[in-house]
Design an enzyme around this catalytic site. Structure first.
Site, PDB file in Angstrom:
ATOM      1  N   LYS A 186       0.832  -1.215   0.000  1.00 50.72           N
ATOM      2  CA  LYS A 186       0.000   0.000   0.000  1.00 50.72           C
ATOM      3  C   LYS A 186       0.866   1.265   0.000  1.00 50.72           C
ATOM      4  O   LYS A 186       2.081   1.203   0.261  1.00 50.72           O
ATOM      5  CB  LYS A 186      -0.926  -0.042   1.222  1.00 50.72           C
ATOM      6  CG  LYS A 186      -1.958  -1.183   1.168  1.00 50.72           C
ATOM      7  CD  LYS A 186      -2.936  -1.087   2.338  1.00 50.72           C
ATOM      8  CE  LYS A 186      -3.965  -2.203   2.297  1.00 50.72           C
ATOM      9  NZ  LYS A 186      -4.987  -2.048   3.382  1.00 50.72           N
ATOM     10  N   TYR A 224     -12.391  -2.358  -3.745  1.00 51.69           N
ATOM     11  CA  TYR A 224     -12.861  -2.510  -2.363  1.00 51.69           C
ATOM     12  C   TYR A 224     -14.391  -2.470  -2.251  1.00 51.69           C
ATOM     13  O   TYR A 224     -14.916  -2.173  -1.178  1.00 51.69           O
ATOM     14  CB  TYR A 224     -12.232  -1.440  -1.470  1.00 51.69           C
ATOM     15  CG  TYR A 224     -10.833  -1.796  -0.989  1.00 51.69           C
ATOM     16  CD1 TYR A 224     -10.614  -2.901  -0.165  1.00 51.69           C
ATOM     17  CD2 TYR A 224      -9.734  -1.014  -1.330  1.00 51.69           C
ATOM     18  CE1 TYR A 224      -9.349  -3.231   0.291  1.00 51.69           C
ATOM     19  CE2 TYR A 224      -8.447  -1.337  -0.872  1.00 51.69           C
ATOM     20  CZ  TYR A 224      -8.279  -2.447  -0.065  1.00 51.69           C
ATOM     21  OH  TYR A 224      -7.024  -2.766   0.403  1.00 51.69           O
ATOM     22  N   PHE A 233     -15.527   3.136   7.087  1.00 48.02           N
ATOM     23  CA  PHE A 233     -14.179   3.550   6.697  1.00 48.02           C
ATOM     24  C   PHE A 233     -13.956   3.542   5.188  1.00 48.02           C
ATOM     25  O   PHE A 233     -12.858   3.815   4.719  1.00 48.02           O
ATOM     26  CB  PHE A 233     -13.130   2.666   7.394  1.00 48.02           C
ATOM     27  CG  PHE A 233     -13.282   1.186   7.121  1.00 48.02           C
ATOM     28  CD1 PHE A 233     -12.782   0.617   5.960  1.00 48.02           C
ATOM     29  CD2 PHE A 233     -13.926   0.355   8.038  1.00 48.02           C
ATOM     30  CE1 PHE A 233     -12.919  -0.735   5.708  1.00 48.02           C
ATOM     31  CE2 PHE A 233     -14.065  -1.011   7.789  1.00 48.02           C
ATOM     32  CZ  PHE A 233     -13.563  -1.553   6.613  1.00 48.02           C
ATOM     33  N   ARG A 263      -1.515 -14.375   4.144  1.00 50.17           N
ATOM     34  CA  ARG A 263      -2.257 -13.764   5.262  1.00 50.17           C
ATOM     35  C   ARG A 263      -1.476 -13.922   6.572  1.00 50.17           C
ATOM     36  O   ARG A 263      -1.477 -13.023   7.413  1.00 50.17           O
ATOM     37  CB  ARG A 263      -3.658 -14.388   5.409  1.00 50.17           C
ATOM     38  CG  ARG A 263      -4.612 -14.172   4.240  1.00 50.17           C
ATOM     39  CD  ARG A 263      -5.085 -12.757   4.057  1.00 50.17           C
ATOM     40  NE  ARG A 263      -5.609 -12.133   5.234  1.00 50.17           N
ATOM     41  CZ  ARG A 263      -6.328 -10.996   5.226  1.00 50.17           C
ATOM     42  NH1 ARG A 263      -6.624 -10.382   4.080  1.00 50.17           N
ATOM     43  NH2 ARG A 263      -6.741 -10.457   6.342  1.00 50.17           N
ATOM     44  N   THR A 306      -5.217  -7.243  10.626  1.00 52.99           N
ATOM     45  CA  THR A 306      -5.557  -5.974   9.970  1.00 52.99           C
ATOM     46  C   THR A 306      -5.048  -4.775  10.783  1.00 52.99           C
ATOM     47  O   THR A 306      -4.500  -3.824  10.223  1.00 52.99           O
ATOM     48  CB  THR A 306      -7.094  -5.874   9.800  1.00 52.99           C
ATOM     49  OG1 THR A 306      -7.553  -7.051   9.147  1.00 52.99           O
ATOM     50  CG2 THR A 306      -7.482  -4.644   8.994  1.00 52.99           C
ATOM     51  N   ARG A 338       2.782  -6.433   8.963  1.00 53.31           N
ATOM     52  CA  ARG A 338       2.062  -5.290   9.553  1.00 53.31           C
ATOM     53  C   ARG A 338       2.660  -4.891  10.897  1.00 53.31           C
ATOM     54  O   ARG A 338       2.729  -3.698  11.221  1.00 53.31           O
ATOM     55  CB  ARG A 338       0.569  -5.609   9.648  1.00 53.31           C
ATOM     56  CG  ARG A 338      -0.121  -5.462   8.280  1.00 53.31           C
ATOM     57  CD  ARG A 338      -1.491  -6.052   8.256  1.00 53.31           C
ATOM     58  NE  ARG A 338      -2.271  -5.607   7.098  1.00 53.31           N
ATOM     59  CZ  ARG A 338      -3.418  -6.161   6.724  1.00 53.31           C
ATOM     60  NH1 ARG A 338      -3.918  -7.174   7.411  1.00 53.31           N
ATOM     61  NH2 ARG A 338      -4.067  -5.706   5.675  1.00 53.31           N
ATOM     62  N   ASN A 359      -1.977   0.274   6.733  1.00 53.32           N
ATOM     63  CA  ASN A 359      -1.480  -1.000   7.286  1.00 53.32           C
ATOM     64  C   ASN A 359      -0.609  -1.808   6.312  1.00 53.32           C
ATOM     65  O   ASN A 359      -0.573  -3.033   6.367  1.00 53.32           O
ATOM     66  CB  ASN A 359      -2.626  -1.816   7.879  1.00 53.32           C
ATOM     67  CG  ASN A 359      -3.657  -2.221   6.851  1.00 53.32           C
ATOM     68  OD1 ASN A 359      -3.528  -1.883   5.674  1.00 53.32           O
ATOM     69  ND2 ASN A 359      -4.661  -2.953   7.278  1.00 53.32           N
ATOM     70  N   HIS A 380      -2.133  -5.366   1.448  1.00 56.04           N
ATOM     71  CA  HIS A 380      -3.399  -6.067   1.221  1.00 56.04           C
ATOM     72  C   HIS A 380      -3.061  -7.486   0.812  1.00 56.04           C
ATOM     73  O   HIS A 380      -2.045  -7.709   0.135  1.00 56.04           O
ATOM     74  CB  HIS A 380      -4.190  -5.405   0.084  1.00 56.04           C
ATOM     75  CG  HIS A 380      -5.311  -6.279  -0.429  1.00 56.04           C
ATOM     76  ND1 HIS A 380      -6.553  -6.293   0.149  1.00 56.04           N
ATOM     77  CD2 HIS A 380      -5.344  -7.211  -1.431  1.00 56.04           C
ATOM     78  CE1 HIS A 380      -7.295  -7.205  -0.485  1.00 56.04           C
ATOM     79  NE2 HIS A 380      -6.586  -7.765  -1.450  1.00 56.04           N
ATOM     80  N   GLU A 408      -9.172 -10.887  -7.914  1.00 52.38           N
ATOM     81  CA  GLU A 408      -8.260  -9.759  -7.677  1.00 52.38           C
ATOM     82  C   GLU A 408      -7.062  -9.801  -8.630  1.00 52.38           C
ATOM     83  O   GLU A 408      -6.601  -8.754  -9.091  1.00 52.38           O
ATOM     84  CB  GLU A 408      -7.800  -9.774  -6.210  1.00 52.38           C
ATOM     85  CG  GLU A 408      -8.953  -9.463  -5.253  1.00 52.38           C
ATOM     86  CD  GLU A 408      -8.522  -9.408  -3.793  1.00 52.38           C
ATOM     87  OE1 GLU A 408      -7.341  -9.659  -3.493  1.00 52.38           O
ATOM     88  OE2 GLU A 408      -9.385  -9.107  -2.955  1.00 52.38           O
TER      89      GLU A 408
HETATM   90  P1  IDP Z   1      -7.675  -6.992   5.570  1.00 53.42           P
HETATM   91  O1  IDP Z   1      -6.912  -5.970   4.754  1.00 53.42           O
HETATM   92  O2  IDP Z   1      -6.865  -7.479   6.755  1.00 53.42           O
HETATM   93  O3  IDP Z   1      -8.232  -8.122   4.737  1.00 53.42           O
HETATM   94  P2  IDP Z   1     -10.391  -5.953   5.669  1.00 53.42           P
HETATM   95  O4  IDP Z   1     -11.342  -6.205   6.776  1.00 53.42           O
HETATM   96  O5  IDP Z   1     -10.626  -6.660   4.370  1.00 53.42           O
HETATM   97  O6  IDP Z   1      -8.912  -6.232   6.227  1.00 53.42           O
HETATM   98  O7  IDP Z   1     -10.378  -4.386   5.414  1.00 53.42           O
HETATM   99  C1  IDP Z   1      -9.793  -3.839   4.266  1.00 53.42           C
HETATM  100  C2  IDP Z   1      -8.958  -2.651   4.652  1.00 53.42           C
HETATM  101  O8  IDP Z   1      -9.825  -1.627   5.148  1.00 53.42           O
HETATM  102  C3  IDP Z   1      -7.954  -2.895   5.797  1.00 53.42           C
HETATM  103  O9  IDP Z   1      -6.735  -3.455   5.346  1.00 53.42           O
HETATM  104  C4  IDP Z   1      -7.777  -1.502   6.346  1.00 53.42           C
HETATM  105  O10 IDP Z   1      -6.869  -0.749   5.544  1.00 53.42           O
HETATM  106  C5  IDP Z   1      -9.160  -0.925   6.201  1.00 53.42           C
HETATM  107  N1  IDP Z   1      -9.928  -1.110   7.441  1.00 53.42           N
HETATM  108  C6  IDP Z   1     -10.497  -2.229   7.889  1.00 53.42           C
HETATM  109  N2  IDP Z   1     -11.127  -2.034   9.070  1.00 53.42           N
HETATM  110  C7  IDP Z   1     -10.955  -0.733   9.355  1.00 53.42           C
HETATM  111  C8  IDP Z   1     -11.366   0.086  10.449  1.00 53.42           C
HETATM  112  O11 IDP Z   1     -12.038  -0.333  11.390  1.00 53.42           O
HETATM  113  N3  IDP Z   1     -10.976   1.397  10.378  1.00 53.42           N
HETATM  114  C9  IDP Z   1     -10.224   1.902   9.353  1.00 53.42           C
HETATM  115  N4  IDP Z   1      -9.824   1.157   8.307  1.00 53.42           N
HETATM  116  C10 IDP Z   1     -10.171  -0.146   8.306  1.00 53.42           C
HETATM  117 MG    MG Z   2      -9.641  -8.060   3.169  1.00 52.55          MG
END
Ligand code: IDP
Ligand code: MG
Length: 137
Positions: free
Chosen positions: A9, A49, A57, A85, A91, A102, A112, A115, A126
């Site tokens: 990212k 997304y 968010f 993963r 996350t 991370r 973070n 992805h 994807e």
């Molecule tokens: P992941 O990237 O670990 O699969 P997802 O739940 O798919 O997590 O969420 C996608 C992205 O959205 C996360 O990587 C993060 O950048 C953002 N995100 C997820 N949850 C939150 C939150 O509660 N606040 C702010 N950003 C979030």
């Molecule tokens: Mg995800």
């Protein structure tokens, strides 16, 4: 052999840790089948997304993902989806295990670092979103 999609990212690209992150994939036995640096358009980021479009968010996530270039990579290996993963960590970097990408490179749940596809089916979608078949080895 399974394939998965990784995105380094904008925060991690700006920190100049692309090579360090790609090295973790290789050290874990994953192969780089394709990789490129690109800047997502807002349309791309919203589409990518889409599953999160009703989450509070979503707009911040889209704005962040278009804030600078990203490095998209197809990783190949045994159990590539779950292996990636595991390497990524949770996350929220505060909850990510020590030694994960991370934990080591991310600053916050928004910025973070990486992805990774969360299932075999999503990985296929994807990968096709970013790469043509002839670009994947
Ligand atoms: P992941 O990237 O670990 O699969 P997802 O739940 O798919 O997590 O969420 C996608 C992205 O959205 C996360 O990587 C993060 O950048 C953002 N995100 C997820 N949850 C939150 C939150 O509660 N606040 C702010 N950003 C979030
Ligand atoms: Mg995800």
């Amino acid at each position: 052999m399974e394939k998965t999609l990784s995105i380094i990212k904008p925060d991690a690209v700006a920190k100049n840790v692309v090579g360090k992150i790609l090295n973790r994939f290789e050290e874990a036995g994953l192969k780089i089948s394709a990789t490129k640096k690109i800047r997502l358009s807002k349309i791309d980021a919203k589409k990518f997304y889409e599953v999160h479009k009703d989450r509070p968010f979503f707009n911040d996530l889209v704005d962040f993902m278009v804030s600078g270039p990203v490095v998209v990579t197809v990783l190949e290996g045994e159990n590539a989806v779950s292996k990636n993963r595991e390497l990524m960590g949770e996350t929220d970097p505060k909850e990510a295990k020590p030694g994960t990408i991370r934990a080591d490179f991310a600053d916050s749940i928004d910025a973070n670092a990486v992805h990774g596809s969360d299932s075999y089916e999503n990985a296929k979608t994807e990968i096709n979103f970013f790469f043509a078949t002839k670009e994947i080895f």
